[in-house]
Design a protein around this motif. Structure first.
Motif, PDB file in Angstrom:
ATOM      1  N   VAL A   1       0.937  -1.217   0.014  1.00 59.51           N
ATOM      2  CA  VAL A   1      -0.062   0.220  -0.047  1.00 59.51           C
ATOM      3  C   VAL A   1       0.883   1.429  -0.133  1.00 59.51           C
ATOM      4  CG1 VAL A   1      -1.762  -1.200   1.326  1.00 59.51           C
ATOM      5  CG2 VAL A   1      -0.237   0.210   2.647  1.00 59.51           C
TER       6      VAL A   1
ATOM      7  N   SER B   1       3.413   4.369  -1.507  1.00 56.37           N
ATOM      8  CA  SER B   1       3.237   5.252  -2.626  1.00 56.37           C
ATOM      9  C   SER B   1       4.477   4.598  -3.445  1.00 56.37           C
ATOM     10  CB  SER B   1       3.611   6.516  -2.046  1.00 56.37           C
ATOM     11  OG  SER B   1       3.742   7.522  -3.416  1.00 56.37           O
TER      12      SER B   1
ATOM     13  N   ASP C   1     -10.141   0.543   4.125  1.00 53.76           N
ATOM     14  CA  ASP C   1      -9.170   1.566   3.592  1.00 53.76           C
ATOM     15  C   ASP C   1      -7.941   0.869   3.344  1.00 53.76           C
ATOM     16  OD1 ASP C   1      -8.555   4.286   3.349  1.00 53.76           O
ATOM     17  OD2 ASP C   1      -7.392   4.036   4.839  1.00 53.76           O
TER      18      ASP C   1
ATOM     19  N   LYS D   1      -8.458  -0.893  -0.038  1.00 52.56           N
ATOM     20  CA  LYS D   1      -8.663   0.188  -1.056  1.00 52.56           C
ATOM     21  C   LYS D   1      -7.419   0.794  -1.387  1.00 52.56           C
ATOM     22  CE  LYS D   1     -11.374   4.472  -1.908  1.00 52.56           C
ATOM     23  NZ  LYS D   1     -12.198   5.219  -1.676  1.00 52.56           N
ATOM     24  N   LYS D   2      -6.500   1.050  -0.571  1.00 53.99           N
ATOM     25  CA  LYS D   2      -5.107   1.643  -0.769  1.00 53.99           C
ATOM     26  C   LYS D   2      -4.210   0.690  -1.860  1.00 53.99           C
ATOM     27  CE  LYS D   2      -4.427   4.744   3.180  1.00 53.99           C
ATOM     28  NZ  LYS D   2      -3.932   4.731   4.273  1.00 53.99           N
TER      29      LYS D   2
ATOM     30  N   LYS E   1      -5.543   0.803  -5.067  1.00 56.33           N
ATOM     31  CA  LYS E   1      -5.199   2.026  -5.902  1.00 56.33           C
ATOM     32  C   LYS E   1      -3.685   1.942  -6.558  1.00 56.33           C
ATOM     33  CE  LYS E   1      -7.368   5.858  -3.445  1.00 56.33           C
ATOM     34  NZ  LYS E   1      -7.295   6.930  -2.529  1.00 56.33           N
ATOM     35  N   ASN E   2      -2.948   0.824  -5.946  1.00 59.85           N
ATOM     36  CA  ASN E   2      -1.742   0.670  -6.612  1.00 59.85           C
ATOM     37  C   ASN E   2      -1.681  -0.325  -7.689  1.00 59.85           C
ATOM     38  OD1 ASN E   2      -0.276   2.562  -5.142  1.00 59.85           O
ATOM     39  ND2 ASN E   2       0.643   1.127  -3.285  1.00 59.85           N
TER      40      ASN E   2
ATOM     41  N   LYS F   1     -11.680   3.970  -6.333  1.00 59.06           N
ATOM     42  CA  LYS F   1     -10.088   4.273  -6.028  1.00 59.06           C
ATOM     43  C   LYS F   1      -9.686   5.436  -6.830  1.00 59.06           C
ATOM     44  CE  LYS F   1      -7.748   1.703  -9.897  1.00 59.06           C
ATOM     45  NZ  LYS F   1      -6.627   1.106 -10.040  1.00 59.06           N
TER      46      LYS F   1
END
Length: 347
Positions: free
Chosen positions: A153, A155, A194, A197-198, A201-202, A347
């Motif tokens: 998760v 960045s 959450d 979801k993170k 997103k990746n 997302k």
């Protein structure tokens, strides 16, 4: 006198007609049988990462069946995302057997009226002759230092995983991540959602099946980590020994692929005997070793121990029972409007 003769003739004709109709009706009720043919053909509709497994197994089974019955058998394979494959069979793709990624997908074929209730008890271990789990495949040297689910998760970490709407492996991936977050946040649903979801997103691309996701990561060079079936990860190492590493997360899930005879098809085609033996022989010592050599975990515990240098037998695995079974997991997470849709669309 003449009328009596005519009546007798008509009665005889009528009786013969009734007998003929009855015989046809009886014949129509009989199940076809190909056991006396010199050769029989069956179709195994399977999911993406079993291609190599069944390429080896089908040869072994053909030899076994020939020795047992004197009959030659030809097995046709079909592969794709497990959920998509189940839908294809339900919609008319003819399969004598299905060997899919999870129980829910076999139930989808059952719900279409093609498989009888109780199929899960037909063979040992809930009709799961081999198991697997979910691991991470990373590039050699692990440049993003990925050790556990938390790292997915962060960045700048590109994740490759298939689409849970079409791939059984993807659903196992998702649930393994959920299980980790569940423990991390002590069951706090909002924090778990959450976290997942993170993670999504990746995700750079959602392929339709596990093999497609492997291709995206291995051959197309996309992403930093592939969420993979254990056997898929090992096959990548085998093909590219200097390019990848396997990372075992602190928590994963016991993935139980399921097998079943497609009752309506085998009774129509007369292949029930060979189809049943085809699945039963998966539990033989020979087939269990073939499964292990293709990096699936054998159901036979003694044979599994023989491959302890390959598999991490101490891995912490949750099971589908921790999610209330597949019907509940599907309804909650993967049905239209479920948690996955909520997470991915936002997302």
């Amino acid at each position: 006198m003449k009328n009596k003769s005519v009546k007798k003739i008509l009665a005889s004709v009528l009786a013969l007609s009734v007998i003929g109709v009855s015989a046809l009706a009886f014949a129509g009720c009989q199940k076809a049988d190909t056991s006396n043919d010199s050769k029989v053909k069956i179709t195994n509709v399977s999911y993406d990462p079993t291609r190599e497994l069944y390429e080896s197994y089908n040869k072994a089974f053909a030899k076994h069946w020939k020795e047992k019955t004197g009959q030659e058998v030809e097995v046709t394979q079909s592969h794709g995302g497990s959920g998509k494959q189940a839908l294809e069979v339900a919609n008319g793709l003819e399969a004598d057997v299905v060997t899919l990624a999870l129980e829910y997908d076999v139930n989808a074929v059952r719900d279409a009226g093609l498989i009888e209730d109780g199929w899960v008890s037909e063979f040992d271990n809930d009709s799961s002759p081999y198991t697997s789990t979910i691991v991470f495949l990373v590039r050699k040297g692990n440049p993003k230092n990925i050790k556990d689910w938390d790292d997915l998760v962060k960045s700048g970490v590109g994740v490759i995983t298939p689409n849970p709407k079409t791939s059984g492996g993807a659903r196992w991936n998702y649930l393994a991540a959920w299980a980790y977050a569940d423990k991390k946040y002590n069951g706090d649903e909002s924090k778990i959602e959450d976290f997942v979801k993170k993670l999504y997103k990746n995700v750079l691309v959602l392929d339709s099946g596990a093999r497609g996701a492997t291709t995206s990561f291995v051959e197309n060079g996309q992403g930093d980590v592939l969420l993979a079936w254990e056997n898929e990860a090992y096959l990548s190492l085998k093909d590219y020994p200097n390019d990848y590493e396997i990372i075992t997360p602190s928590i994963s899930i016991l993935a139980q692929p399921s097998v079943a005879v497609v009752d309506s098809v085998v009774d129509d085609r007369g292949t029930r005997k060979v189809a049943t033996e085809y699945l039963q022989y998966l539990y033989s010592d020979e087939a269990q070793k073939i499964a292990a050599e293709n990096y699936y975990r054998p159901y036979n515990k003694d044979i599994l121990k023989q491959y302890s240098n390959v598999f991490d037998l101490d891995i912490n695995l949750v099971t589908i029972k921790d999610f209330g079974g597949w019907d509940n997991a599907q309804k909650t997470h993967f049905a239209d409007g479920g948690v996955f849709d909520k997470i991915y669309e936002g997302k």
